[in-house]
Write a protein that holds these residues in place. Structure first.
Motif, PDB file in Angstrom:
ATOM      1  N   ILE A   1       0.691  -1.399  -0.202  1.00  0.00           N
ATOM      2  CA  ILE A   1       0.089  -0.111  -0.133  1.00  0.00           C
ATOM      3  C   ILE A   1       0.639   0.933   0.260  1.00  0.00           C
ATOM      4  N   CYS A   2       0.704   2.376  -1.167  1.00  0.00           N
ATOM      5  CA  CYS A   2       1.429   3.848  -1.122  1.00  0.00           C
ATOM      6  C   CYS A   2       1.412   4.067  -0.535  1.00  0.00           C
ATOM      7  N   GLY A   3       1.522   5.447  -0.282  1.00  0.00           N
ATOM      8  CA  GLY A   3       1.051   6.578  -0.162  1.00  0.00           C
ATOM      9  C   GLY A   3       0.060   7.271  -0.782  1.00  0.00           C
TER      10      GLY A   3
ATOM     11  N   SER B   1      10.503  -3.404  -4.329  1.00  0.00           N
ATOM     12  CA  SER B   1      11.189  -2.742  -5.630  1.00  0.00           C
ATOM     13  C   SER B   1      10.713  -1.093  -5.977  1.00  0.00           C
ATOM     14  N   GLU B   2       9.492  -1.425  -6.055  1.00  0.00           N
ATOM     15  CA  GLU B   2       8.391  -0.033  -7.102  1.00  0.00           C
ATOM     16  C   GLU B   2       9.045   1.316  -6.223  1.00  0.00           C
ATOM     17  N   PRO B   3       8.754   1.199  -4.896  1.00  0.00           N
ATOM     18  CA  PRO B   3       8.941   2.749  -3.700  1.00  0.00           C
ATOM     19  C   PRO B   3      10.346   2.798  -4.690  1.00  0.00           C
TER      20      PRO B   3
ATOM     21  N   GLY C   1      -3.993  -0.666  -6.439  1.00  0.00           N
ATOM     22  CA  GLY C   1      -2.813  -0.917  -6.095  1.00  0.00           C
ATOM     23  C   GLY C   1      -1.386  -1.418  -7.051  1.00  0.00           C
ATOM     24  N   HIS C   2      -0.001  -0.435  -7.015  1.00  0.00           N
ATOM     25  CA  HIS C   2       0.163  -0.942  -8.249  1.00  0.00           C
ATOM     26  C   HIS C   2       2.733  -0.974  -7.990  1.00  0.00           C
ATOM     27  N   GLU C   3       2.014  -2.026  -6.446  1.00  0.00           N
ATOM     28  CA  GLU C   3       4.010  -2.595  -5.882  1.00  0.00           C
ATOM     29  C   GLU C   3       3.083  -3.363  -5.931  1.00  0.00           C
ATOM     30  N   LEU C   4       3.135  -4.229  -7.231  1.00  0.00           N
ATOM     31  CA  LEU C   4       3.121  -6.018  -6.535  1.00  0.00           C
ATOM     32  C   LEU C   4       4.404  -6.743  -7.523  1.00  0.00           C
TER      33      LEU C   4
HETATM   34 ZN   LIG Z   1       4.220   3.838  -4.839  1.00  0.00          ZN
END
Ligand SMILES: [Zn+2]
Ligand SMILES: [Zn+2]
Length: 345
Positions: free
Chosen positions: A38-40, A150-152, A60-63
């Motif tokens: 869960i991203c800010g 890896s995404e953030p 949801g985009h850090e998957l």
């Molecule tokens: Zn993010």
């Protein structure tokens, strides 16, 4: 096909229910979601709505995921491949894309906004995402839980690359959230000699990352503390990872002449103005730079950096929830009860 998904249906509304999974076209893949952070920005969008007036969507985009279906024209992936997905998708044709600045694409789109994202059992990754987005294999020795960071980590790595953080530097990180902690770890990995951190609400979490100086901005003047610790000079680089305008002004005062200030965090949409002492920038030849997203190869770099043990995902993900508890996860993230929440659908 049908699947279970947490569907955002408008500001403040998210429902875990049955949703449609698009069919796998010849140039697409489908993957079973393993984990999604869960991203800010997810927390913010949940409150205020998605960009581009998207009404309902699986966010949801850090998957990370395991490939379950591969289109006949896709050669880069096979069923069973372990993948990490980052959200940004560029057009490949605009002014910026042609210059290689794909993160600044005029037609920038995102998984989790323009396409369904990772808070679901499955994710459908269409041609555009596979060719102009970021879908990478997860290195063998890296777990799919850990790879979700890896995404953030990618935006942090790109920002420090652009700012030239390196050997012997004294770096000030303003912000004690997960992104601040990532900046601390990445600065160290890049060779910074000293990393100072100023924070307000999550100092206990930040302390676990052993900053060389931890400044409680509630009781201590950040600028004075940095100056005192640098013989009056100031830091070489200051990275602002908060959505608070006043901290940007502090960062300008906390760097030395010819220092660099990175505005990593965006300000609220309705009040994006900031003020700082322009004479310090002018006479001190200070560079103030922005930071937004990253090109695809940086995502690969982030995976390699985590696999090499230079970033420690286990120290971030201190709450893991299932799909049915996704709202509880959002609440914990919003209240800062967890440094980072991992959803495992
Ligand atoms: Zn993010
Ligand atoms: Zn473009």
């Amino acid at each position: 096909m049908k699947m279970r998904a947490a569907v955002f249906e408008g500001p403040g509304r998210m429902v875990v229910r049955e949703a449609d999974l698009a069919a796998c076209g010849p140039r697409d893949i489908i993957a079973r979601v393993h984990a999604c952070g869960i991203c800010g920005s997810d927390v913010r969008n949940f409150r205020t709505g998605l960009k581009a007036e998207v009404g309902a969507q699986v966010m949801g985009h850090e998957l990370t995921a395991v490939v379950t279906e591969v289109g006949t024209a896709v050669h880069r992936f096979r069923v069973g491949d372990r993948i990490a997905v980052a959200p940004d998708v560029s057009c490949g044709e605009c002014f910026y894309c042609k210059r290689g600045w794909v993160n600044l694409c005029l037609h920038h789109r995102m998984v989790g906004t323009h396409w369904p994202g990772g808070f679901a059992e499955y994710v459908h990754l269409p041609d555009a995402v596979l060719t102009h987005g970021m879908v990478h294999h997860v290195p063998e020795k890296l777990s799919l839980d850990d790879a979700a960071l890896s995404e953030p980590a990618s935006s942090v790595i790109a920002a420090q690359q652009n700012a030239g953080v390196g050997l012997g530097d004294t770096v000030l990180v303003v912000g004690d959230g997960p992104v601040g902690c990532l900046h601390l770890e990445v600065a160290r990995a890049r060779g910074a000699a000293r990393v100072m951190m100023a924070g307000l609400t999550r100092l206990k979490e930040a302390e676990r990352f052993s900053p060389d100086l931890l400044i409680d901005a509630g009781t201590t003047d950040t600028v004075e503390a940095v100056r005192a610790a640098t013989g009056g000079l100031g830091a070489d680089v200051a990275i602002v990872a908060t959505p608070v305008a006043a901290t940007q002004g502090q960062a300008v005062r906390a760097v030395r002449k010819r220092g660099t200030v990175v505005l990593f965090g965006g300000l609220p949409k309705h009040s994006p103005e900031s003020s700082f002492d322009a004479n310090l920038i002018h006479y001190g030849e200070i560079v103030v730079m922005g930071a937004f997203s990253y090109p695809a190869h940086v995502h690969e770099k982030a995976l390699a950096t985590i696999a090499a043990g230079q970033i420690h995902p286990g120290m971030y993900f201190n709450l893991v929830v299932g799909l049915d508890q996704v709202l509880e996860g959002f609440r914990a993230a919003a209240e800062g009860r967890a440094l980072k929440v991992l959803v495992k659908p």
